[in-house]
Design a protein around this motif. Structure first.
Motif, PDB file in Angstrom:
ATOM      1  N   THR A 267      61.401  -0.214 -91.425  1.00  0.00           N
ATOM      2  CA  THR A 267      61.432  -1.590 -90.901  1.00  0.00           C
ATOM      3  C   THR A 267      60.828  -1.744 -89.509  1.00  0.00           C
ATOM      4  N   ASN A 268      60.648  -0.649 -88.765  1.00  0.00           N
ATOM      5  CA  ASN A 268      59.997  -0.792 -87.461  1.00  0.00           C
ATOM      6  C   ASN A 268      58.489  -0.550 -87.507  1.00  0.00           C
TER       7      ASN A 268
ATOM      8  N   ASN B  15      63.823  -7.763 -85.179  1.00  0.00           N
ATOM      9  CA  ASN B  15      63.596  -9.104 -85.738  1.00  0.00           C
ATOM     10  C   ASN B  15      62.346  -9.749 -85.148  1.00  0.00           C
TER      11      ASN B  15
ATOM     12  N   HIS C  71      58.888  -9.051 -86.550  1.00  0.00           N
ATOM     13  CA  HIS C  71      58.643  -9.637 -87.869  1.00  0.00           C
ATOM     14  C   HIS C  71      58.327 -11.128 -87.784  1.00  0.00           C
TER      15      HIS C  71
ATOM     16  N   SER D  99      63.284  -7.610 -93.711  1.00  0.00           N
ATOM     17  CA  SER D  99      61.946  -7.055 -93.491  1.00  0.00           C
ATOM     18  C   SER D  99      61.135  -7.008 -94.787  1.00  0.00           C
TER      19      SER D  99
END
Length: 510
Positions: A176-177, A241, A244, A287
């Motif tokens: 997700t990063n 967050n 994204h 994500s």
């Protein structure tokens, strides 16, 4: 205590006050010691907090991995330094493949840089193990990347790796990063360090290590919430967050489009694979819901196993001791063996369904006993001509020996492909005694459970441990060894006896 000056009597720190202050100080110190060594210690054992022992253990493991590292490196702009195709002592990788087919996994700390007790617990190594279990012996799984890389970094590395290693398929592992385009700042740990002199910190770490770590953690959390914004940066969850959305995510969309064009130009098939660390939908769906459509639009097939993960483990807990089963250990949340084995099975299923041409033929071959990873880095495990025999140098110092979860320093040897054993033998003219533990794979899910089974202590120069009946049919993944060896001859000979059919083993024991 008093003194006279200019015909006046001055009272400084009366004895009554000093005594009260001393008693108060003793109470504070005693309370801190009890809180640290009893209350926090109990919370550690229950898995509710990460212990200082686990953190030191992780530092030792990473230091060993760095010394074993034999990556085929490609230069990157400073300060990141070189990064490349992962290779280490015991697991060499060459540009010219050893098999007819080759899969390349691109990634970040899920590929290299995390404190896995054995590097075979990495998800791409679990994929290689799963494919061999299914009979695919003519395909090699290699990986490129290192901790902290984003999708943009991985793309730039892939442009250099692919022409040299000629993979039949590229697997783009997604965390997700990964959308980080360096436009949103994250608060760095150095900004949150307490302003206390180093010597005082060392004293606190020695006498109240758990309480000191708890204080630093709570202080860092408070500062991260107080000093946020474009100038200082954002706490990790907030930062996650923000990458994204807005300009950063617009640029990430361009990065994914560039990946699609690169795939077309190199004429190499690809598969985008999401890598959830645990079966917790809320932690990853925010994500994946945004990122997956970008990769599909770029023409890259997608494997998103989050729904299957959650369905298979619907009662998974996101906090508390039961949540630790998904991570490496209480002090590191990267995906542990149970998670990486699940991801490997899902990926192998998809490869069999949609990319059978990159796997080669399925054949029945007897498994080879191979040790491809060890701790410490200088254990120097060397195979002998006779199958199942190795020599190793037992270390003179415990500096690089892992200690957890047993709480004692041991050496470690990991099987490239876990297999069931009948016995483990050890010999040397300088050997006085030794103790061995083994961890085995779950019979249903195939992951290394990390449950250490003590085979006992034996004394002498030629030692033999028979695998108990309850473990005889389970695949051994890792062996821990603690030995008492003379200073003159520290070269040990290790023999692993493969499991025989039940009837043969019974007859041999009679």
């Amino acid at each position: 205590m008093s003194f006279r000056w200019r015909r006046k009597t001055w009272r400084v720190a009366p004895w009554v006050s000093l005594r009260a202050a001393g008693i108060s100080l003793l109470i504070v110190v005693a309370t801190a010691l009890v809180f640290d060594h009893w209350i926090l210690a109990r919370l550690e054992k229950r898995g509710l907090i990460a212990s200082d022992d686990w953190k030191r253990h992780n530092q030792i493991v990473i230091a060993n991995h760095e010394k074993k590292d034999r990556q085929i490196a490609y230069e990157r702009p400073k300060p990141e330094g070189p990064c490349g195709v992962r290779s280490w002592l015991g697991h060499p990788v060459e540009k010219q493949g050893r098999t007819q087919h080759r899969l390349l996994v691109m990634g970040d700390s899920f590929v290299w840089g995390s404190p896995y007790l054995t590097l075979n617990h990495l998800w791409w190594r679990q994929l290689a193990i799963e494919l061999k279990r299914r009979g695919y012996h003519d395909v090699e799984v290699i990986a490129a990347g290192c901790s902290g890389m984003s999708t943009r970094d991985e793309l730039e590395l892939a442009r250099r790796v692919v022409p040299d290693f000629h993979p039949d398929l590229i697997l783009w592992g997604f965390v997700t990063n990964d959308p980080d385009e360096r436009l949103v700042k994250q608060i760095h740990t150095s900004q949150l360090a307490p302003p206390i002199p180093g010597r005082i910190q060392k004293v606190l770490e020695r006498f109240i290590p758990r309480l000191w770590e708890l204080f630093k953690s709570r202080r860092a959390d408070k500062l991260a919430k107080s000093y946020v914004g474009p100038e200082y940066g954002y706490s990790y969850d907030d930062w996650l967050n923000r990458i994204h959305e807005g300009e950063n995510f617009e640029r990430y969309q361009q990065t994914v489009a560039d990946v699609g064009r690169f795939m077309n130009e190199s004429q190499t098939p690809a598969l985008f694979v999401t890598l959830p660390e645990a079966p917790i939908r809320s932690r990853f769906a925010f994500s994946y819901d945004k990122v997956v459509p970008l990769w599909e639009a770029a023409g890259v097939p997608v494997l998103n196993s989050l729904d299957t993960f959650v369905q298979q483990f619907p009662d998974a807990e996101s906090t508390g001791p039961n949540s630790l089963v998904w991570g490496i250990n209480p002090a590191d949340g990267h995906p542990g063996p149970r998670t990486t084995a699940f991801l490997a099975r899902q990926t192998a299923d998809r490869l069999e369904r949609d990319f059978p041409q990159v796997l080669g033929p399925r054949t029945l071959e007897p498994p080879r006993l191979t040790i491809n990873d060890w701790l410490p880095y200088d254990l120097d495990v060397s195979p002998l001509v006779e199958a199942g025999l190795w020599e190793l140098d037992y270390p003179r110092t415990e500096k690089f020996l892992p200690t957890m979860p047993l709480g004692i320093p041991t050496t470690l040897m990991a099987l490239e492909l876990p297999q069931s054993l009948d016995a483990i033998r050890l010999s040397s003219s300088g050997l006085r005694s030794a103790q061995i533990w083994i961890s085995t794979c779950d019979p249903d899910e195939g992951y290394d459970t990390g449950e250490w089974h003590d085979l006992g202590t034996a004394k002498g120069t030629e030692l033999n441990w028979v695998i108990p009946d309850g473990l005889a049919r389970r695949d051994v993944a890792v062996i821990l060894l603690k030995a008492d060896v003379s200073s003159d001859d520290r070269r040990l000979r290790l023999m692993l006896v493969p499991a025989q059919p039940s009837s043969s083993r019974s007859e041999g024991e009679k």
